[in-house]
Design an enzyme around this catalytic site. Structure first.
Site, PDB file in Angstrom:
ATOM      1  N   SER A   1     -42.682   8.850 -21.426  1.00 37.80           N
ATOM      2  CA  SER A   1     -42.646   7.641 -22.254  1.00 37.80           C
ATOM      3  C   SER A   1     -42.876   6.373 -21.452  1.00 37.80           C
ATOM      4  O   SER A   1     -42.459   6.265 -20.301  1.00 37.80           O
ATOM      5  CB  SER A   1     -41.297   7.550 -22.977  1.00 37.80           C
ATOM      6  OG  SER A   1     -41.304   6.458 -23.868  1.00 37.80           O
TER       7      SER A   1
ATOM      8  N   GLY B   1     -33.163   2.987 -24.866  1.00 39.51           N
ATOM      9  CA  GLY B   1     -32.010   2.216 -25.336  1.00 39.51           C
ATOM     10  C   GLY B   1     -32.143   0.715 -25.172  1.00 39.51           C
ATOM     11  O   GLY B   1     -31.154  -0.013 -25.073  1.00 39.51           O
TER      12      GLY B   1
ATOM     13  N   GLY C   1     -37.306   1.102 -29.840  1.00 35.41           N
ATOM     14  CA  GLY C   1     -37.586   2.251 -30.710  1.00 35.41           C
ATOM     15  C   GLY C   1     -37.957   3.509 -29.954  1.00 35.41           C
ATOM     16  O   GLY C   1     -38.749   4.312 -30.452  1.00 35.41           O
TER      17      GLY C   1
ATOM     18  N   ASP D   1     -37.718   2.002 -37.682  1.00 39.25           N
ATOM     19  CA  ASP D   1     -38.316   2.377 -36.396  1.00 39.25           C
ATOM     20  C   ASP D   1     -39.290   3.536 -36.557  1.00 39.25           C
ATOM     21  O   ASP D   1     -40.424   3.490 -36.069  1.00 39.25           O
ATOM     22  CB  ASP D   1     -37.226   2.756 -35.386  1.00 39.25           C
ATOM     23  CG  ASP D   1     -36.449   1.542 -34.893  1.00 39.25           C
ATOM     24  OD1 ASP D   1     -36.567   0.475 -35.508  1.00 39.25           O
ATOM     25  OD2 ASP D   1     -35.723   1.674 -33.880  1.00 39.25           O
TER      26      ASP D   1
END
Lengths: 388, 388
Positions: free
Chosen positions: B137, B142, B146, B205
């Site tokens: 990612s 956090g 999203g 989200d």
């Protein structure tokens, strides 16, 4: 004959800018003063028969032979101290000529306007007597703390105190308050001076300086409120000069671009001012109650500050003050026009002196000027130094 | 069989917090992705018949023998990929047992919830086939961007792509978009995953991550808007962790204390979101039009930021970002919960790269993480890496 008047400066506690768009605002007097010492000479004391104005803080002296004033302003030979009148454009020209004879730095238009106001008030209230007027002030000049109003109020008070228009106990020791009626007269004269300096003043600054306490104002309606608790503020002068007119115009333009959002913002400010007014006047019997009230005031100040940023009148220097005071868990908001100028920080009653010292040291290290002031206290006062 | 799905993160462009009190908010996808690579093994390829989850960014691997999963979740042996269902509390317990068998740091409750969501989606959509799932990612975890929704969306998309529930051209080269109907299915499954992670997610989200573009939402109603101009934002992650629930509760408490003022504040935010929505969708034929629009967006962002400060969700770290970007005449606002988290800075189309580099260097020297993202772009996409 000698008298000294002192008149307080002011802060805007809430509602600046929004007040232009119909919201309630609250102004409060601060226990920082402009002091005007007036000494009128008997004929034998002042051979030169001069009217002298000494501005101690800027180290400037101006003098006019009273004959010169009488010649320039013949109609003012008979003063009308009990009926304040506006300075007509024609008189303004005559006064401007007297001011121009003095050596005022060209850049300092504000100072020239202040000297003009001085001449108008002096000649209108006392006529053309030789005298020395000494001005000192705790208030920074042009920082939005009402220094010009405090000057006009203290000057009017001193002049009226030595005129036939008011009756005071000349043998009183120490500071003396005027009667309500006499305060009205001081305020009206001061407003005429403010008009010479500012063109179209709101009348709020001179009213707060005259009557002290706090004043709520909305759509031109002023009313006095008396705080039930002592409030102490740290006033940080960022020393960043602002163009108040441009800032006010900026908010109006933003309002034209975003009418719905800004109407809600002004409505939020109105609610905040109304809440503040209730809190300030409600009883605070003990330290606990005072601490609770202070917490409420802090929250409302934080909210007001956010709304002022929403109006676009913030400035990097203001943010620096907010950030610095936040480190000490203190709440701040800009006061007045924004875009620099002054920032208020509430100093809670139970805050340790050592913390205040540290905050001030931090702020001064950024080049800011720090003043501590009690707010919502006394208005103009007078004392007689010499024999009547 | 192998497929890779990528799903974007999101920002809240306007209306965070106020949306809880009935105002319109706008969320936008960002071209920072969570990527899920799914490889399902034929019997001869994976002798151990394992389901493996590799979280590359946190360098964690989890593995379960598929027999163990079948034993723990017997009813899921027959997947129901085309009809998303919620994970019942009873199933949640069974899944929790599977998660507990893995070595997850106790402090990381969020991670355990993410692994639970993974198991639920995997077993529900594909049943108990041996496979390896690799997750990478661009999104900080956090930070309010999203990341969990992007994970659920990319995972659901990859799983569905290799299921019978959607039909895709497996020979397509490069990234491929799902049909509108298939996107709905991806979104519904992702929402079930989000519920496992967040309890009561708003659904915003996963919807933004699935469909891309921007979404306005008010009182639970979501609608998609397509921006007519490319918008680029600098996203600064202050790395200050926040307690979103406490921040939301704080705004609600402030609203109870100051109902009138806060109602006006929420109304102002609603107006701002509605204005933004109009600007974003109106034609922008040339650079001049784009620059004008960007200036309007900046003004609305500044206003929204002031209103968020009025709600009390600011933080010293956010102020530092605002101050730093202001030095370069750039406008910023917090995004999401506030109290730390991420800050958006609009990067105008005509802004020099050298300025962007300087701002980023300044912000990174404060310990912040900087990401540049185009906003309002594509939603989830899929590609097939191996033979079908």
């Amino acid at each position: 004959m000698e008298a000294t008047a002192r008149a307080p400066g002011k802060i805007i506690l809430s509602g600046e800018h929004a007040v232009v768009h119909g919201s309630t605002a609250i102004a409060a007097s601060i226990n920082l003063y402009t002091q005007v010492n007036l000494r009128i000479f008997d004929d034998h004391e002042n051979g030169d028969r001069l009217l002298t104005l000494q501005l101690k803080d800027v180290e400037l002296d101006f003098s006019w032979p009273v004959g010169r004033i009488r010649e320039a302003l013949p109609e003012l030979s008979t003063p009308s101290s009990s009926s304040p009148t506006a300075c007509s454009p024609q008189f303004m020209k005559l006064i401007a000529a007297l001011v121009e004879e003095q050596d005022i730095p060209e850049a300092n238009a504000g100072l020239a306007a202040g000297v003009s106001a001085f001449l108008w008030l002096y000649a209108s209230i006392l006529g053309c007597k030789p005298a020395t007027v000494i001005v000192t002030s705790d208030l920074p000049f042009g920082a939005g703390l009402g220094s010009s109003a405090a000057f006009c109020v203290a000057l009017s008070a001193a002049l009226l105190a030595l005129s036939d228009a008011v009756s005071l106990d000349l043998n009183h020791q120490g500071w003396l308050t005027f009667s309500e009626t006499d305060l009205e007269l001081v305020n009206r004269w001061a407003f005429e001076g403010e008009k010479i300096i500012h063109g179209k003043p709101s009348g709020i600054d001179n009213t707060v300086s005259t009557f002290g306490n706090m004043i709520t104002f909305k759509l031109g309606n002023l009313s006095c409120i008396k705080p039930t608790l002592p409030l102490r503020m740290l006033i940080t002068n960022t020393r960043v000069g602002r163009n108040t007119k441009a800032l006010v115009a900026g908010v109006s333009e933003r309002t034209l671009r975003h009418p719905d959002a800004m109407a809600s913002v002004f409505s939020a400010v109105d609610s905040i001012s109304r809440e503040l007014s209730v809190i300030i006047q409600s009883p605070a019997p003990d330290d606990l109650a005072i601490t609770e009230k202070e917490a409420k005031l802090e929250e409302l100040m934080e909210m007001n500050q956010g709304l002022l940023q929403c109006m676009g009148v913030g400035h990097a220097s203001i943010e620096t003050v907010l950030q610095t005071t936040l480190k000490y868990k203190l709440t701040s908001k800009l006061t007045g026009a924004g875009g620099g100028g002054c920032v208020l920080t509430l100093l809670p009653t139970l805050l340790a002196t050592s913390v205040v010292d540290k905050v001030i040291a931090d702020l001064e290290s950024c080049g800011f000027q720090c003043l501590i002031a009690g707010i919502g206290g006394k208005g103009v006062e007078i004392r007689f130094n010499g024999s009547p």
